[in-house]
Design a protein around this motif. Structure first.
Motif, PDB file in Angstrom:
ATOM      1  N   LYS A   5       0.849  -1.180   0.000  1.00 37.90           N
ATOM      2  CA  LYS A   5       0.000   0.000   0.000  1.00 37.90           C
ATOM      3  C   LYS A   5       0.888   1.235   0.000  1.00 37.90           C
ATOM      4  O   LYS A   5       1.885   1.297   0.716  1.00 37.90           O
ATOM      5  CB  LYS A   5      -0.898  -0.009   1.232  1.00 37.90           C
ATOM      6  CG  LYS A   5      -1.868   1.135   1.253  1.00 37.90           C
ATOM      7  CD  LYS A   5      -2.845   1.007   2.390  1.00 37.90           C
ATOM      8  CE  LYS A   5      -3.816   2.161   2.327  1.00 37.90           C
ATOM      9  NZ  LYS A   5      -4.882   2.029   3.294  1.00 37.90           N
ATOM     10  N   ILE A   6       0.541   2.194  -0.797  1.00 39.49           N
ATOM     11  CA  ILE A   6       1.304   3.439  -0.882  1.00 39.49           C
ATOM     12  C   ILE A   6       0.905   4.304   0.310  1.00 39.49           C
ATOM     13  O   ILE A   6      -0.284   4.551   0.533  1.00 39.49           O
ATOM     14  CB  ILE A   6       1.031   4.169  -2.213  1.00 39.49           C
ATOM     15  CG1 ILE A   6       1.444   3.285  -3.386  1.00 39.49           C
ATOM     16  CG2 ILE A   6       1.754   5.514  -2.246  1.00 39.49           C
ATOM     17  CD1 ILE A   6       0.978   3.789  -4.737  1.00 39.49           C
ATOM     18  N   THR A   7       1.888   4.765   1.053  1.00 39.28           N
ATOM     19  CA  THR A   7       1.600   5.564   2.244  1.00 39.28           C
ATOM     20  C   THR A   7       1.608   7.064   1.969  1.00 39.28           C
ATOM     21  O   THR A   7       1.017   7.824   2.733  1.00 39.28           O
ATOM     22  CB  THR A   7       2.601   5.248   3.375  1.00 39.28           C
ATOM     23  OG1 THR A   7       3.923   5.487   2.906  1.00 39.28           O
ATOM     24  CG2 THR A   7       2.466   3.806   3.835  1.00 39.28           C
ATOM     25  N   ALA A   8       2.252   7.497   0.902  1.00 38.45           N
ATOM     26  CA  ALA A   8       2.261   8.922   0.555  1.00 38.45           C
ATOM     27  C   ALA A   8       0.845   9.341   0.160  1.00 38.45           C
ATOM     28  O   ALA A   8       0.152   8.603  -0.547  1.00 38.45           O
ATOM     29  CB  ALA A   8       3.230   9.182  -0.595  1.00 38.45           C
ATOM     30  N   PRO A   9       0.383  10.513   0.600  1.00 36.77           N
ATOM     31  CA  PRO A   9      -0.982  10.946   0.300  1.00 36.77           C
ATOM     32  C   PRO A   9      -1.317  10.940  -1.193  1.00 36.77           C
ATOM     33  O   PRO A   9      -2.432  10.598  -1.582  1.00 36.77           O
ATOM     34  CB  PRO A   9      -1.055  12.370   0.862  1.00 36.77           C
ATOM     35  CG  PRO A   9       0.074  12.484   1.808  1.00 36.77           C
ATOM     36  CD  PRO A   9       1.114  11.504   1.389  1.00 36.77           C
ATOM     37  N   GLU A  10      -0.346  11.277  -2.034  1.00 35.94           N
ATOM     38  CA  GLU A  10      -0.618  11.324  -3.472  1.00 35.94           C
ATOM     39  C   GLU A  10      -0.757   9.922  -4.072  1.00 35.94           C
ATOM     40  O   GLU A  10      -1.126   9.775  -5.231  1.00 35.94           O
ATOM     41  CB  GLU A  10       0.414  12.162  -4.223  1.00 35.94           C
ATOM     42  CG  GLU A  10       1.847  11.847  -3.949  1.00 35.94           C
ATOM     43  CD  GLU A  10       2.432  12.498  -2.704  1.00 35.94           C
ATOM     44  OE1 GLU A  10       3.658  12.392  -2.548  1.00 35.94           O
ATOM     45  OE2 GLU A  10       1.723  13.087  -1.886  1.00 35.94           O
ATOM     46  N   GLY A  11      -0.496   8.887  -3.285  1.00 44.73           N
ATOM     47  CA  GLY A  11      -0.699   7.507  -3.729  1.00 44.73           C
ATOM     48  C   GLY A  11      -2.054   6.944  -3.351  1.00 44.73           C
ATOM     49  O   GLY A  11      -2.401   5.826  -3.739  1.00 44.73           O
ATOM     50  N   ASP A  12      -2.863   7.715  -2.594  1.00 47.51           N
ATOM     51  CA  ASP A  12      -4.174   7.223  -2.167  1.00 47.51           C
ATOM     52  C   ASP A  12      -5.058   6.810  -3.333  1.00 47.51           C
ATOM     53  O   ASP A  12      -5.792   5.825  -3.249  1.00 47.51           O
ATOM     54  CB  ASP A  12      -4.909   8.283  -1.333  1.00 47.51           C
ATOM     55  CG  ASP A  12      -4.362   8.409   0.073  1.00 47.51           C
ATOM     56  OD1 ASP A  12      -3.584   7.521   0.506  1.00 47.51           O
ATOM     57  OD2 ASP A  12      -4.704   9.398   0.744  1.00 47.51           O
ATOM     58  N   LEU A  13      -4.997   7.557  -4.427  1.00 45.09           N
ATOM     59  CA  LEU A  13      -5.826   7.220  -5.579  1.00 45.09           C
ATOM     60  C   LEU A  13      -5.406   5.877  -6.173  1.00 45.09           C
ATOM     61  O   LEU A  13      -6.254   5.065  -6.556  1.00 45.09           O
ATOM     62  CB  LEU A  13      -5.781   8.326  -6.637  1.00 45.09           C
ATOM     63  CG  LEU A  13      -6.633   8.108  -7.881  1.00 45.09           C
ATOM     64  CD1 LEU A  13      -8.068   7.726  -7.538  1.00 45.09           C
ATOM     65  CD2 LEU A  13      -6.603   9.349  -8.763  1.00 45.09           C
ATOM     66  N   LEU A  14      -4.120   5.596  -6.225  1.00 45.15           N
ATOM     67  CA  LEU A  14      -3.666   4.295  -6.713  1.00 45.15           C
ATOM     68  C   LEU A  14      -4.125   3.172  -5.780  1.00 45.15           C
ATOM     69  O   LEU A  14      -4.502   2.090  -6.249  1.00 45.15           O
ATOM     70  CB  LEU A  14      -2.144   4.267  -6.878  1.00 45.15           C
ATOM     71  CG  LEU A  14      -1.621   4.950  -8.125  1.00 45.15           C
ATOM     72  CD1 LEU A  14      -0.105   5.080  -8.062  1.00 45.15           C
ATOM     73  CD2 LEU A  14      -2.043   4.213  -9.374  1.00 45.15           C
ATOM     74  N   ASN A  15      -4.095   3.407  -4.486  1.00 48.54           N
ATOM     75  CA  ASN A  15      -4.600   2.407  -3.544  1.00 48.54           C
ATOM     76  C   ASN A  15      -6.076   2.127  -3.801  1.00 48.54           C
ATOM     77  O   ASN A  15      -6.509   0.972  -3.806  1.00 48.54           O
ATOM     78  CB  ASN A  15      -4.393   2.874  -2.100  1.00 48.54           C
ATOM     79  CG  ASN A  15      -2.931   2.942  -1.712  1.00 48.54           C
ATOM     80  OD1 ASN A  15      -2.094   2.196  -2.216  1.00 48.54           O
ATOM     81  ND2 ASN A  15      -2.617   3.858  -0.811  1.00 48.54           N
ATOM     82  N   LEU A  16      -6.854   3.177  -4.037  1.00 47.17           N
ATOM     83  CA  LEU A  16      -8.279   3.017  -4.341  1.00 47.17           C
ATOM     84  C   LEU A  16      -8.462   2.239  -5.643  1.00 47.17           C
ATOM     85  O   LEU A  16      -9.279   1.323  -5.714  1.00 47.17           O
ATOM     86  CB  LEU A  16      -8.962   4.380  -4.433  1.00 47.17           C
ATOM     87  CG  LEU A  16     -10.395   4.379  -4.969  1.00 47.17           C
ATOM     88  CD1 LEU A  16     -11.314   3.515  -4.101  1.00 47.17           C
ATOM     89  CD2 LEU A  16     -10.917   5.806  -5.071  1.00 47.17           C
TER      90      LEU A  16
END
Length: 155
Positions: A5-16
């Motif tokens: 899981k990407i922990t950087a905020p800008e990776g949240d969309l990729l996690n979704l």
């Protein structure tokens, strides 16, 4: 293969997006990446480089892509976002990129100066990147609403 899981905020969309359908490949622009400098990692501020999120689904579903496209295009944020498609020559699958439309608007101007679009924006419109990063959080929430069947991974 386990996906981190990407922990950087800008990776949240990729996690979704991964929660919607597993991803085969992913890449994104970080606002504060760690770079190797003088035998150690240093966190740098790259806020002037606008965010983008690139990915390829393991098994692409046209209905998912269309829902995603509609969500991106109908997001009433501070800036206009787009979902761009890149067919891979001689390879299976399609790479998709979600990013500010401004990245594609300045492409020709950037090429004339020997720059990439994000380099152009960083140099000539440095105030745009921070606005886009701030807007990315709202875009992610908006896309989550377009896929209510996907459970939220945030409390």
């Amino acid at each position: 293969m386990a996906v981190t899981k990407i922990t950087a905020p800008e990776g949240d969309l990729l996690n979704l997006l991964y929660e919607i359908s597993p991803l085969e490949w992913r890449k994104y622009q970080q606002r504060h990446p760690e770079i190797w400098a003088d035998n150690h990692f240093e966190r740098v501020n790259r806020s002037e480089y606008p965010p983008y999120i690139s990915f390829r689904f393991e098994d692409e579903n046209k209905a998912v892509i269309e829902r995603l496209r509609q969500a991106v295009e109908n997001y009433p944020g501070k800036i206009f976002w787009v979902l761009n498609e890149h067919k891979r020559d001689g390879l299976p699958g399609t790479n998709w990129t979600i990013g500010p439309s401004r990245l594609w608007d300045v492409k020709e101007q950037a090429l004339k100066l020997g720059l990439t679009p994000d380099q152009y924006l960083a140099q000539y419109e440095p105030e745009f990147g921070p606005v886009a990063y701030d807007d990315l959080e709202g875009l992610t929430k908006h896309i989550r609403q377009a896929f209510p069947e996907v459970p939220s991974s945030t409390p």
